[in-house]
Structures are given as structure tokens and as C-alpha cells.
Design an enzyme around this catalytic site. Structure first.
Site, PDB file in Angstrom:
ATOM      1  N   TYR A 150       0.682  -1.199  -0.021  1.00  0.00           N
ATOM      2  CA  TYR A 150      -0.156   0.121   0.004  1.00  0.00           C
ATOM      3  C   TYR A 150       0.909   1.402   0.022  1.00  0.00           C
ATOM      4  CZ  TYR A 150      -3.820   2.934   1.795  1.00  0.00           C
ATOM      5  OH  TYR A 150      -4.691   4.371   1.634  1.00  0.00           O
ATOM      6  N   GLU A 152       4.227   1.811  -0.651  1.00  0.00           N
ATOM      7  CA  GLU A 152       5.158   1.950  -1.992  1.00  0.00           C
ATOM      8  C   GLU A 152       4.352   1.923  -3.069  1.00  0.00           C
ATOM      9  OE1 GLU A 152       7.929   3.001  -1.411  1.00  0.00           O
ATOM     10  OE2 GLU A 152       9.196   1.657  -0.020  1.00  0.00           O
ATOM     11  N   GLY A 153       3.026   1.536  -2.967  1.00  0.00           N
ATOM     12  CA  GLY A 153       2.176   1.472  -4.298  1.00  0.00           C
ATOM     13  C   GLY A 153       1.713   2.947  -4.314  1.00  0.00           C
ATOM     14  N   LYS A 154       1.382   3.641  -3.371  1.00  0.00           N
ATOM     15  CA  LYS A 154       0.941   5.053  -3.334  1.00  0.00           C
ATOM     16  C   LYS A 154       1.910   5.865  -3.499  1.00  0.00           C
ATOM     17  CE  LYS A 154      -3.828   4.712  -2.084  1.00  0.00           C
ATOM     18  NZ  LYS A 154      -4.750   5.355  -2.807  1.00  0.00           N
ATOM     19  N   ARG A 191     -10.778  -0.990  10.056  1.00  0.00           N
ATOM     20  CA  ARG A 191      -9.829  -0.083  10.701  1.00  0.00           C
ATOM     21  C   ARG A 191     -10.385   0.350  12.160  1.00  0.00           C
ATOM     22  NH1 ARG A 191      -9.969   4.001   5.371  1.00  0.00           N
ATOM     23  NH2 ARG A 191     -11.785   2.423   4.665  1.00  0.00           N
ATOM     24  N   VAL A 192      -9.710   1.216  12.683  1.00  0.00           N
ATOM     25  CA  VAL A 192      -9.946   1.248  14.070  1.00  0.00           C
ATOM     26  C   VAL A 192     -11.200   2.047  14.559  1.00  0.00           C
ATOM     27  CG1 VAL A 192      -8.645   3.507  14.668  1.00  0.00           C
ATOM     28  CG2 VAL A 192      -8.678   1.881  16.328  1.00  0.00           C
TER      29      VAL A 192
HETATM   30  P1  NAD Z   1     -12.819   1.935   0.725  1.00  0.00           P
HETATM   31  O1  NAD Z   1     -12.021   0.425   0.618  1.00  0.00           O
HETATM   32  O2  NAD Z   1     -14.164   2.018   1.285  1.00  0.00           O
HETATM   33  O3  NAD Z   1     -13.017   2.342  -0.862  1.00  0.00           O
HETATM   34  C1  NAD Z   1     -12.119   1.935  -2.124  1.00  0.00           C
HETATM   35  C2  NAD Z   1     -13.018   1.648  -3.127  1.00  0.00           C
HETATM   36  O4  NAD Z   1     -11.954   1.057  -4.199  1.00  0.00           O
HETATM   37  C3  NAD Z   1     -13.909   0.520  -2.845  1.00  0.00           C
HETATM   38  O5  NAD Z   1     -15.107   0.800  -3.318  1.00  0.00           O
HETATM   39  C4  NAD Z   1     -13.182  -0.546  -3.657  1.00  0.00           C
HETATM   40  O6  NAD Z   1     -14.078  -1.530  -3.972  1.00  0.00           O
HETATM   41  C5  NAD Z   1     -12.692   0.022  -4.767  1.00  0.00           C
HETATM   42  N1  NAD Z   1     -11.482  -0.653  -5.326  1.00  0.00           N
HETATM   43  C6  NAD Z   1     -10.362  -1.161  -4.853  1.00  0.00           C
HETATM   44  N2  NAD Z   1      -9.571  -1.813  -5.688  1.00  0.00           N
HETATM   45  C7  NAD Z   1     -10.099  -1.727  -6.797  1.00  0.00           C
HETATM   46  C8  NAD Z   1      -9.527  -1.895  -8.143  1.00  0.00           C
HETATM   47  N3  NAD Z   1      -8.482  -2.500  -8.361  1.00  0.00           N
HETATM   48  N4  NAD Z   1     -10.480  -1.281  -9.102  1.00  0.00           N
HETATM   49  C9  NAD Z   1     -11.740  -0.698  -9.106  1.00  0.00           C
HETATM   50  N5  NAD Z   1     -12.077  -0.389  -7.739  1.00  0.00           N
HETATM   51  C10 NAD Z   1     -11.380  -0.831  -6.754  1.00  0.00           C
HETATM   52  O7  NAD Z   1     -11.796   2.918   1.260  1.00  0.00           O
HETATM   53  P2  NAD Z   1     -11.820   4.574   1.312  1.00  0.00           P
HETATM   54  O8  NAD Z   1     -11.549   4.803   3.067  1.00  0.00           O
HETATM   55  O9  NAD Z   1     -12.878   4.882   0.883  1.00  0.00           O
HETATM   56  O10 NAD Z   1     -10.674   5.053   0.352  1.00  0.00           O
HETATM   57  C11 NAD Z   1     -10.789   5.580  -0.799  1.00  0.00           C
HETATM   58  C12 NAD Z   1      -9.343   6.045  -1.200  1.00  0.00           C
HETATM   59  O11 NAD Z   1      -8.711   7.094  -0.319  1.00  0.00           O
HETATM   60  C13 NAD Z   1      -8.372   5.182  -1.279  1.00  0.00           C
HETATM   61  O12 NAD Z   1      -7.673   5.274  -2.593  1.00  0.00           O
HETATM   62  C14 NAD Z   1      -7.393   5.091  -0.126  1.00  0.00           C
HETATM   63  O13 NAD Z   1      -6.183   4.657  -0.201  1.00  0.00           O
HETATM   64  C15 NAD Z   1      -7.401   6.655   0.036  1.00  0.00           C
HETATM   65  N6  NAD Z   1      -7.340   6.951   1.303  1.00  0.00           N
HETATM   66  C16 NAD Z   1      -8.342   6.679   2.610  1.00  0.00           C
HETATM   67  C17 NAD Z   1      -7.945   7.229   3.658  1.00  0.00           C
HETATM   68  C18 NAD Z   1      -9.003   6.932   4.896  1.00  0.00           C
HETATM   69  O14 NAD Z   1      -8.816   7.229   5.853  1.00  0.00           O
HETATM   70  N7  NAD Z   1     -10.281   6.568   4.452  1.00  0.00           N
HETATM   71  C19 NAD Z   1      -6.818   7.487   4.003  1.00  0.00           C
HETATM   72  C20 NAD Z   1      -5.475   7.579   3.105  1.00  0.00           C
HETATM   73  C21 NAD Z   1      -6.094   7.432   2.001  1.00  0.00           C
HETATM   74  N1  UDP Z   2      -5.988  -0.343  15.705  1.00  0.00           N
HETATM   75  C1  UDP Z   2      -6.379  -1.140  17.059  1.00  0.00           C
HETATM   76  N2  UDP Z   2      -7.399  -2.024  16.979  1.00  0.00           N
HETATM   77  C2  UDP Z   2      -8.299  -2.384  15.928  1.00  0.00           C
HETATM   78  C3  UDP Z   2      -7.920  -1.742  14.658  1.00  0.00           C
HETATM   79  C4  UDP Z   2      -6.630  -0.796  14.792  1.00  0.00           C
HETATM   80  O1  UDP Z   2      -5.871  -0.880  18.050  1.00  0.00           O
HETATM   81  O2  UDP Z   2      -9.084  -3.082  15.985  1.00  0.00           O
HETATM   82  C5  UDP Z   2      -4.826   0.427  15.672  1.00  0.00           C
HETATM   83  C6  UDP Z   2      -3.681   0.232  14.773  1.00  0.00           C
HETATM   84  O3  UDP Z   2      -2.743  -0.798  15.324  1.00  0.00           O
HETATM   85  C7  UDP Z   2      -3.127   1.333  14.164  1.00  0.00           C
HETATM   86  C8  UDP Z   2      -4.321   2.273  14.654  1.00  0.00           C
HETATM   87  O4  UDP Z   2      -5.471   1.489  15.441  1.00  0.00           O
HETATM   88  O5  UDP Z   2      -2.303   1.812  15.519  1.00  0.00           O
HETATM   89  C9  UDP Z   2      -4.942   2.681  13.449  1.00  0.00           C
HETATM   90  O6  UDP Z   2      -5.500   1.576  12.465  1.00  0.00           O
HETATM   91  P1  UDP Z   2      -6.380   1.542  11.177  1.00  0.00           P
HETATM   92  O7  UDP Z   2      -6.119   0.190  10.678  1.00  0.00           O
HETATM   93  O8  UDP Z   2      -7.667   2.384  11.431  1.00  0.00           O
HETATM   94  O9  UDP Z   2      -5.495   2.660  10.196  1.00  0.00           O
HETATM   95  P2  UDP Z   2      -3.934   2.956   9.819  1.00  0.00           P
HETATM   96  O10 UDP Z   2      -2.873   1.947  10.606  1.00  0.00           O
HETATM   97  O11 UDP Z   2      -3.729   2.759   8.465  1.00  0.00           O
HETATM   98  O12 UDP Z   2      -3.404   4.166  10.384  1.00  0.00           O
END
Ligand code: NAD
Ligand code: UDP
Length: 318
Positions: A150, A152-154, A191-192
Site C-alpha cells: 500500500y 510503496e504503491g501509493k 480500521r480502528v
Molecule cells: P474503501 O475501501 O471504502 O474504498 C475503496 C474503493 O475502491 C472500494 O469501493 C473498492 O471496491 C474500490 N476498489 C479497490 N480496488 C479496486 C480496483 N482495483 N479497481 C476498481 N475499484 C477498486 O476505502 P476509502 O476509505 O473510501 O478509501 C478511498 C481512497 O482514499 C483510497 O484510494 C484510499 O487509499 C484513500 N485513503 C483513504 C483514507 C481513509 O482514512 N479513509 C486514508 C488515506 C487514503
Molecule cells: N487498531 C487497534 N485496534 C483495531 C484496529 C486498529 O488498536 O481493532 C490500531 C492500529 O494498530 C493502528 C491504529 O489503530 O495503530 C489505526 O489503525 P487503522 O487500521 O485504522 O489505520 P492505519 O494503521 O492505516 O492508520
């Protein structure tokens, strides 16, 4: 009225973005593989004449014809699983989604002349040694760990966005999103925020990974989407990458305490092992968002949690 493509449009953030763009009167196509997204998230849009859904994986190229569109003004690229549980499920596909998805959306922008927006992440900072994180910080990312697909991909996608701008003068916009939560997160998202709320409402133990002293900064979805649209509509000279997030910083123990109090739950806390490479602290420096977008979050954590708890109460009852 603009013609807008939102990849990941059936996901948590993508569906909120589609709602806002449709309300503004635009023609919106949501593209999604439905890996973590759901048609339920866009059910309210299905009957709108200016909304179309296309099921497609961004790993594969797509033409305007296949999108059923006559042209595109803007592309928001959000397609990518965002929860560690989901992006680690098939890490090779996650990397393909970021890199091949980036190439496919940038090529679509090149052929249509669309402005193209990338949803990048605070994960590009890895386990940061600079705190809070400004955009100038290059990050501290493990290239071979379980989060790398994730992170490195981003990072590679950001590189492609800027190389396409240099090579082809594309109009680009890159946002680095910090942890965002709200209604329409899936109950099994992992997620948390969703984990703690769902556990509290079900009377299950709240799972604290590690000692719970690691920190995160939580932004409410509506605030974030407002920032997306401001960035897309900003002058061409504002390209980012630009941090969007809420600078309020909380430990996971503090978050658990708030969720227990706001739900009135008697659930207990249990400690589980800390996942590999879990960042110890994270907080955005949003000076650039304030300066260039006149943006800052308006929803405090407790207020956003109350709205999210109300959503999950209904979702779990259904
Ligand atoms: P999410 O998982 O709810 O949404 C991602 C969506 O992308 C889903 O609908 C999924 O089906 C679709 N998807 C995944 N792989 C795909 C593919 N190969 N082709 C087509 N569709 C695909 O997550 P989200 O929280 O809504 O995240 C949306 C975007 O925002 C993502 O790019 C994520 O990396 C970025 N982002 C979110 C957060 C956050 O805290 N929510 C933080 C940082 C970055
Ligand atoms: N986390 C936790 N309990 C859970 C899920 C996540 O304590 O049930 C912690 C996780 O280890 C991290 C923080 O909450 O330190 C945020 O995790 P999340 O998966 O929401 O996002 P990210 O790690 O990508 O910031």
C-alpha cells in the site's frame, strides 16, 4: 455541468464524493470493482439521470466508450482498498491497483484532457520521524514489509502523477489523506474507528493493538470531501501533494474511551499484538491546505463519532 469520473465511487469516501458532485449538478460516473465497496453506498444515486455506475477493475485499461461517456473534464482516482486488513488480503493486487490503476487513469486523462486527482495517503510518511508531518517530509517507509504494498504503491502512484505532469503537461491534483472515518465505513472494514464502534455496539471486547499509546488524527468524511473539491477547483498552479486531515491527535486508548462513553457500552478493552510496522504517531501539518484551499476541518472527533455511531446503530439493526 462537468463530466466527472470517480474511481472507487462505491466505496466509503468515493460514495460521499459522488453524493456531493451530483448535488452540485455534475454528470458523474462511478467506477468500482466492488472489492470493498458496495452498491448500497450508491443506492440513493442509482435513479438519478446524471449518475452512472460501471463495474470495472482499474488494473485493466478502460476506454471512454466502455465508460459510456462522450468526454471527461475531471477524474478523481480513489480506487484502492484502504484498510490494512483489505490491502494485505492480496498485496500483489493492491500494488497493481496503485501502479497499473495510476497508469490507466493518467492515460485516460491524457487522451481526454481531463484534470486528474489522486487520493494519496499519509502512509507515504510511513512510521514518521518528523512530527507533525509536513508535505516536505519524504517519509520513513519499509519497502519490504506487510504494509509496503500500500505505502510503496501509493508512493509510486505519486511519482507517476508528477512524471505525467512533466512529460505531458497534465493538470494534476494530489492529496495526502490522513485517517478519515464516518458513515458508510463497512462494519467489517477492519480500521480502528469502525472496529471500536461495532465492537462497543455488539457488547464485544474492544481490540487494542499493542499498548494503545500509538496516535492517529481522525478526520470526518464530510470535511475531507470538502477539501477534495476545493483542491480540484483550485488554480492550476496548486497541484499538491497537499495534506488533508484533522490535526487533533489521539491515542487508541483515548479513542476507545470516547467510543465506550458515547455508546454507553460496558465492553472491556483487550490487548492484541501490534501489527508489524504499525506507525507510532501521525498528525498532519495542514498549513498548506489552510493557505491554498482556505480549508480546515469543522467536525470535532466526538461530534463525528456521534454521527458515525448513529449510522452503525441503524446499519447493524438492518
Ligand atoms: P474503501 O475501501 O471504502 O474504498 C475503496 C474503493 O475502491 C472500494 O469501493 C473498492 O471496491 C474500490 N476498489 C479497490 N480496488 C479496486 C480496483 N482495483 N479497481 C476498481 N475499484 C477498486 O476505502 P476509502 O476509505 O473510501 O478509501 C478511498 C481512497 O482514499 C483510497 O484510494 C484510499 O487509499 C484513500 N485513503 C483513504 C483514507 C481513509 O482514512 N479513509 C486514508 C488515506 C487514503
Ligand atoms: N487498531 C487497534 N485496534 C483495531 C484496529 C486498529 O488498536 O481493532 C490500531 C492500529 O494498530 C493502528 C491504529 O489503530 O495503530 C489505526 O489503525 P487503522 O487500521 O485504522 O489505520 P492505519 O494503521 O492505516 O492508520
Amino acid at each position: 455541468m462537468k463530466k466527472i469520473l470517480v474511481t472507487g465511487g462505491a466505496g466509503f469516501l468515493g460514495s460521499h464524493l459522488c453524493d456531493r458532485l451530483i448535488a452540485q449538478g455534475h454528470q458523474v460516473t462511478a467506477l468500482d470493482s466492488l472489492f470493498t465497496g458496495s452498491l448500497k453506498n450508491i443506492a440513493g444515486l442509482a435513479a438519478k439521470p446524471n449518475f452512472t455506475f460501471v463495474q470495472h477493475d482499474v488494473v485493466d485499461p478502460i476506454s471512454l466508450q466502455a465508460l459510456g461517456a462522450s468526454g471527461l473534464d475531471e477524474i478523481y482516482n480513489l480506487a484502492c482498498p484502504a484498510s490494512p486488513v483489505h490491502y494485505q488480503y492480496n498485496p500483489i493486487h493492491t500494488m497493481k491497483t496503485s501502479v497499473l490503476g495510476a497508469l490507466n487513469m493518467l492515460e485516460l486523462a491524457r487522451s481526454t484532457g481531463a484534470k486528474v486527482f489522486q487520493a494519496s495517503t499519509s502512509e507515504v510518511y510511513g512510521d514518521p520521524s518528523v512530527h507533525p508531518q509536513p508535505e516536505e517530509y519524504w517519509g520513513n517507509v519499509n519497502p519490504i514489509g506487510i504494509r509496503s504494498c500500500y505505502d510503496e504503491g501509493k508512493r509510486a502512484a505519486e511519482t507517476l502523477w508528477f512524471d505525467y505532469q512533466r512529460a505531458y503537461s497534465l493538470q494534476i491534483k494530489v492529496v495526502r489523506i490522513f485517517n478519515t472515518y464516518g458513515p458508510r465505513m463497512a462494519a467489517d472494514d477492519g480500521r480502528v474507528v469502525s472496529n471500536f464502534i461495532v465492537q462497543a455496539l455488539r457488547g464485544e471486547d474492544l481490540t487494542i493493538y499493542g499498548d494503545g499509546t500509538q496516535t492517529r488524527s481522525f478526520c470526518y468524511a464530510d470535511d475531507l470531501v470538502e477539501g477534495f473539491i476545493r483542491l480540484m477547483n483550485s488554480p492550476d498552479s496548486v497541484v499538491g501533494p497537499i495534506n488533508l486531515g484533522n490535526p487533533g491527535e489521539f491515542t487508541m486508548l483515548e479513542l476507545a474511551e470516547k467510543v465506550l462513553r458515547l455508546t454507553g457500552s460496558t465492553s472491556k478493552l483487550i490487548h492484541l499484538p501490534l501489527p508489524q510496522d504499525d506507525p507510532k504517531q501521525r498528525r498532519p501539518d495542514i498549513s498548506q491546505a489552510r493557505q491554498y484551499l482556505d480549508w480546515e476541518p469543522t467536525v470535532a472527533l466526538e461530534q463525528g463519532l456521534e454521527r458515525t455511531i448513529a449510522y452503525f446503530k441503524k446499519a447493524l439493526a438492518a
